[in-house]
Design an enzyme around this catalytic site. Structure first.
Site, PDB file in Angstrom:
ATOM      1  N   SER A 126      66.127 -20.888 -26.238  1.00 39.03           N
ATOM      2  CA  SER A 126      65.246 -21.204 -27.361  1.00 39.03           C
ATOM      3  C   SER A 126      66.080 -21.546 -28.585  1.00 39.03           C
ATOM      4  CB  SER A 126      64.399 -19.957 -27.639  1.00 39.03           C
ATOM      5  OG  SER A 126      63.881 -19.990 -28.935  1.00 39.03           O
ATOM      6  N   TYR A 151      62.840 -11.146 -29.625  1.00 37.11           N
ATOM      7  CA  TYR A 151      62.688 -12.256 -28.665  1.00 37.11           C
ATOM      8  C   TYR A 151      63.920 -13.155 -28.718  1.00 37.11           C
ATOM      9  CZ  TYR A 151      61.483 -17.007 -27.302  1.00 37.11           C
ATOM     10  OH  TYR A 151      61.528 -18.271 -26.766  1.00 37.11           O
ATOM     11  N   LYS A 155      67.205 -13.996 -25.927  1.00 39.07           N
ATOM     12  CA  LYS A 155      67.687 -15.320 -25.497  1.00 39.07           C
ATOM     13  C   LYS A 155      69.189 -15.443 -25.749  1.00 39.07           C
ATOM     14  CE  LYS A 155      63.827 -16.758 -23.889  1.00 39.07           C
ATOM     15  NZ  LYS A 155      63.661 -16.949 -22.434  1.00 39.07           N
TER      16      LYS A 155
END
Ligand code: UD1
Length: 352
Positions: A126, A151, A155
């Site tokens: 991402s 989050y 990643k």
């Protein structure tokens, strides 16, 4: 014919990627536990491609289930790993859920790649790995900043795990850093199936316009941007999907090593501009209000896409209106029961 395992194959980007892979002659098997996906997507994929896809409903954090499933699947040439939790605000509220789910599932898959000498691993990363950006557009050589939310940190960790494992492997590794995938398949048969309360902008816009949601709030109107709202790089989900098929081609040409690629359209678009694009594409006026900033949001980010264009021969369509028009078509089809197969299907009728 290559045989590829797609994890999260029934989710939003996973399902569009399976369609693209099947259309390009790749054989696919899926793992998805439907934690954020709808079983009927499998029928939608079949309606578009004429091909059935086998799905294993397992939790990828369960190491025994993973090993058993890989034994059952047999030979595969590669893995495309989408399955992950992906909500920025939820990750702020429930960090351990994100660390456990996203990191453990990736670790279990990497162990299988090593054990079974699987040739290719493509990771859904991402643009959030860049953190708050100082220089735009952002390219793949930009040093990663502090992750703004758990989050994003999962990643960053996933990418690091890949680099660590890749240093002593013969496989090809590709980390694809998605910017903001939006829109739906041009057929109107598959798209993003929103859970109870999606956090992402485009399902909120289309859901507000169709009456599925009562309100639409812009998170912050006082940022240091041209109109005070955050800037993002929206990219059509079919373009993102096709980039995975192209990345498989790349892995066939370049045998080992890690490739990191931005997948964005290269255009910075503000939240207000995205709303205007929707209004133009749908011919509908939207009611919205401007509220406080959302925790975990970066101010502005958009991609330098040169590397992906060059290495993958990838030419995404940057029209936000086109993205919005497919998103709206999908919303209309969901509301009228025409999604998935062009007919009104009720989930109770399906036992997969
Ligand atoms: C983030 C990640 C992206 C990831 C996605 C997964 C960043 C920069 N990007 O996207 O890589 O794929 O999560 O979910 O971290 N907004 C509103 N009102 C709403 C919803 C959103 O104003 O109701 C605004 C947000 O503040 C943001 C923009 O719309 O400025 C896009 O938000 P969203 O669709 O949630 O995606 P990101 O958080 O940018």
């Amino acid at each position: 014919m290559a045989r590829i395992l797609v994890t999260g194959g029934c989710g939003y980007i996973g399902s569009h990627t399976i369609v693209d892979l099947l259309k390009h002659g790749v054989d696919v098997v899926s793992i998805d536990n439907f934690s954020n996906a709808d079983k009927r997507v499998l029928f939608g994929i079949e309606a578009i491609t004429g091909k059935k896809v086998k799905n294993y409903t397992i939790n990828l954090t369960d190491v025994q289930a993973v090993t058993k499933t890989f034994d059952d699947i047999g030979h595969i040439d590669g893995i495309i790993h989408f399955a992950a939790f992906k909500s920025v605000p939820e990750s702020v509220a429930k960090p351990l859920l994100y660390y456990h789910n996203n990191i453990q599932s990736t670790a279990n898959l990497l162990a299988e790649v090593q054990l079974r000498n699987i040739g290719t691993f493509i990771f859904s990363s991402s643009c959030s790995v860049y953190g708050q950006i100082k220089t735009l557009p952002v390219n793949e050589n930009t040093a990663l900043g502090k992750a703004e939310c758990p989050y994003a940190y999962t990643k960053q960790i996933g990418e690091q795990m890949i680099c660590d494992v890749a240093s002593f492997s013969q496989s090809t590794w590709v980390s694809l850093r998605y910017f903001n995938p939006v829109g739906a398949h041009q057929s109107g048969i598959i798209g993003e199936v929103p859970n109870d309360k999606p956090n992402n902008l485009v399902p909120r816009i289309t859901g507000k316009s169709s009456g599925r949601y009562d309100d639409l709030t812009i998170f912050g109107g006082d940022y240091d941007t041209r109109d005070g709202t955050c800037i993002r790089d929206y990219i059509h989900v079919e373009d993102i999907a096709h980039a995975h098929t192209l990345a498989l081609n790349l892995s066939r040409e370049q045998n080992t090593g890690v490739h990191v690629l931005n997948l964005g359209s290269g255009e910075g678009v503000s939240v207000l501009e995205a709303i205007q694009a929707f209004e133009k594409a749908s011919g509908r006026k939207l009611d919205y209000m401007i509220g406080p900033r959302r925790e975990g949001d970066v101010v502005a980010v958009y991609a330098d896409k040169n590397q992906a264009s060059k290495l993958l021969q990838w030419t995404p369509n940057p029209s936000v209106e086109h993205m919005m028009s497919t998103a709206w078509q999908w919303e209309v089809n969901m509301a009228s029961g025409k999604s998935f197969l062009g007919k009104d299907y009720s989930i109770e009728n399906f036992h997969l």
